[in-house]
Motif scaffolding. Structure first.
Motif, PDB file in Angstrom:
ATOM      1  N   ASP A  70     -54.314  23.468  -0.783  1.00  0.00           N
ATOM      2  CA  ASP A  70     -55.530  24.213  -1.098  1.00  0.00           C
ATOM      3  C   ASP A  70     -55.972  25.060   0.097  1.00  0.00           C
ATOM      4  OD1 ASP A  70     -57.904  24.650  -2.928  1.00  0.00           O
ATOM      5  OD2 ASP A  70     -58.930  23.796  -1.200  1.00  0.00           O
ATOM      6  N   TYR A  71     -55.833  24.503   1.293  1.00  0.00           N
ATOM      7  CA  TYR A  71     -56.275  25.166   2.520  1.00  0.00           C
ATOM      8  C   TYR A  71     -55.505  26.465   2.765  1.00  0.00           C
ATOM      9  CZ  TYR A  71     -57.449  25.511   7.549  1.00  0.00           C
ATOM     10  OH  TYR A  71     -57.881  25.928   8.777  1.00  0.00           O
ATOM     11  N   VAL A  72     -54.201  26.443   2.515  1.00  0.00           N
ATOM     12  CA  VAL A  72     -53.384  27.631   2.770  1.00  0.00           C
ATOM     13  C   VAL A  72     -53.414  28.601   1.595  1.00  0.00           C
ATOM     14  CG1 VAL A  72     -51.879  26.405   4.368  1.00  0.00           C
ATOM     15  CG2 VAL A  72     -51.225  26.568   1.952  1.00  0.00           C
ATOM     16  N   GLY A  73     -53.843  28.120   0.423  1.00  0.00           N
ATOM     17  CA  GLY A  73     -53.987  28.997  -0.727  1.00  0.00           C
ATOM     18  C   GLY A  73     -52.684  29.439  -1.366  1.00  0.00           C
ATOM     19  N   ILE A  74     -51.635  28.639  -1.198  1.00  0.00           N
ATOM     20  CA  ILE A  74     -50.345  28.959  -1.815  1.00  0.00           C
ATOM     21  C   ILE A  74     -50.250  28.246  -3.164  1.00  0.00           C
ATOM     22  CG2 ILE A  74     -47.834  28.742  -1.601  1.00  0.00           C
ATOM     23  CD1 ILE A  74     -48.220  28.926   1.446  1.00  0.00           C
ATOM     24  N   ASP A  75     -49.703  28.922  -4.156  1.00  0.00           N
ATOM     25  CA  ASP A  75     -49.641  28.375  -5.509  1.00  0.00           C
ATOM     26  C   ASP A  75     -48.410  27.482  -5.664  1.00  0.00           C
ATOM     27  OD1 ASP A  75     -50.196  27.880  -8.147  1.00  0.00           O
ATOM     28  OD2 ASP A  75     -49.360  29.776  -8.881  1.00  0.00           O
ATOM     29  N   PHE A  76     -48.470  26.289  -5.052  1.00  0.00           N
ATOM     30  CA  PHE A  76     -47.384  25.333  -5.205  1.00  0.00           C
ATOM     31  C   PHE A  76     -47.410  24.736  -6.616  1.00  0.00           C
ATOM     32  CE2 PHE A  76     -48.082  25.067  -0.527  1.00  0.00           C
ATOM     33  CZ  PHE A  76     -46.792  25.372  -0.116  1.00  0.00           C
ATOM     34  N   GLU A  77     -46.254  24.693  -7.243  1.00  0.00           N
ATOM     35  CA  GLU A  77     -46.154  24.107  -8.583  1.00  0.00           C
ATOM     36  C   GLU A  77     -46.204  22.587  -8.541  1.00  0.00           C
ATOM     37  OE1 GLU A  77     -45.977  25.499 -11.631  1.00  0.00           O
ATOM     38  OE2 GLU A  77     -46.239  27.507 -10.793  1.00  0.00           O
ATOM     39  N   VAL A  78     -45.800  22.025  -7.445  1.00  0.00           N
ATOM     40  CA  VAL A  78     -45.840  20.575  -7.272  1.00  0.00           C
ATOM     41  C   VAL A  78     -46.179  20.275  -5.820  1.00  0.00           C
ATOM     42  CG1 VAL A  78     -43.355  20.379  -6.775  1.00  0.00           C
ATOM     43  CG2 VAL A  78     -44.589  18.400  -7.670  1.00  0.00           C
ATOM     44  N   VAL A  79     -46.995  19.259  -5.613  1.00  0.00           N
ATOM     45  CA  VAL A  79     -47.352  18.794  -4.269  1.00  0.00           C
ATOM     46  C   VAL A  79     -47.159  17.294  -4.248  1.00  0.00           C
ATOM     47  CG1 VAL A  79     -49.204  18.544  -2.579  1.00  0.00           C
ATOM     48  CG2 VAL A  79     -49.035  20.645  -3.932  1.00  0.00           C
ATOM     49  N   ARG A  80     -46.365  16.813  -3.283  1.00  0.00           N
ATOM     50  CA  ARG A  80     -46.101  15.370  -3.221  1.00  0.00           C
ATOM     51  C   ARG A  80     -46.087  14.909  -1.780  1.00  0.00           C
ATOM     52  NH1 ARG A  80     -46.921  10.852  -4.135  1.00  0.00           N
ATOM     53  NH2 ARG A  80     -45.752   9.394  -5.418  1.00  0.00           N
ATOM     54  N   GLY A  81     -46.964  13.953  -1.485  1.00  0.00           N
ATOM     55  CA  GLY A  81     -46.968  13.280  -0.198  1.00  0.00           C
ATOM     56  C   GLY A  81     -46.857  11.789  -0.412  1.00  0.00           C
ATOM     57  N   ARG A  82     -46.890  11.045   0.683  1.00  0.00           N
ATOM     58  CA  ARG A  82     -46.695   9.605   0.557  1.00  0.00           C
ATOM     59  C   ARG A  82     -47.925   8.923  -0.040  1.00  0.00           C
ATOM     60  NH1 ARG A  82     -47.337   9.237   6.633  1.00  0.00           N
ATOM     61  NH2 ARG A  82     -49.211   8.024   7.052  1.00  0.00           N
TER      62      ARG A  82
END
Length: 216
Positions: A124-136
């Motif tokens: 959200d901070y960088v404003g890139i339209d990632f289709e998927v976001v996955r962290g631990r």
């Protein structure tokens, strides 16, 4: 449409290879305070580090639930990381606008060993339209499933409905995890990994994210 491109976060979007140790130290202290625990100096020092064996042993000795401690520590670490980003204490690499350009051509995703809460914040901070976001996941088991295990990359691919693509990272474990998930891999050069040999298994070596716009 071209195959998806998944990106690591620390050392790829965020400057530096990982979360500052003081963030984890402060997070552990905050978790211990909330749990009203009174550790010895040795216990506190160990609990400030992400050492799962010591976490379990020390929490047992202190009479606190290790799973609860870990969850709190992860939450406070995310808050500390987000504060540092907002304050400009940790920056972004200048070439990440290339990811935004790539998002107009293909599917892009963010997959990191960092906490899922922080991955969502950074997206959200960088404003890139990632289709998927996955962290631990903020659990002890979630920490064990980090790269070089391919679990989080595989989960991202499942969400995209894909089994192919490219994973871009700045470490050997990124290449290992990407390959284990069945992806091609790109080893991205940054100041902190200039002295490392290119992993032999990496498909590509990049001097900048901008180079991807000429490839895809």
């Amino acid at each position: 449409m071209p195959q998806p491109i998944l990106f690591d976060m620390d050392g790829v979007l965020l400057e530096g290879p990982g979360t500052h140790p003081q963030v984890y130290a402060d997070a552990a202290d905050a978790a211990l305070d909330e749990l009203e625990a009174d550790p010895t100096p040795t216990q506190r020092a160990d609990l400030r580090r992400n050492d799962l064996e010591n976490v379990a042993d020390h929490c047992e000795a202190l009479g606190i639930d290790p799973a609860r401690f870990w969850q709190l520590k992860e939450r406070y670490a995310s808050q500390g990381t987000h504060d540092r980003l907002r304050a400009g204490e940790r920056g972004l690499y200048d070439d990440i606008d290339a990811i935004e350009a790539l998002a107009e051509r293909t599917t892009v995703g963010l997959v990191t060993n960092n906490r899922h809460e922080t991955a969502e914040f950074v997206a959200d901070y960088v404003g890139i339209d990632f289709e998927v976001v996955r962290g631990r996941d903020p659990t002890l088991e979630g920490y064990r499933r980090r790269k070089p295990e391919p679990d989080y990359i595989e989960e991202a691919l499942d969400e995209l409905g894909s089994s192919e693509g490219l994973y871009v990272g700045d470490s050997i474990k990124d290449v290992t995890a990407g390959l284990a998930a069945g992806l091609e891999t790109a080893f991205l050069r940054r100041s902190h990994n200039r002295g490392l040999d290119r992993p032999a298994e990496a498909t590509l070596e990049l001097e900048s994210l901008a180079a991807l716009t000429d490839i895809v």
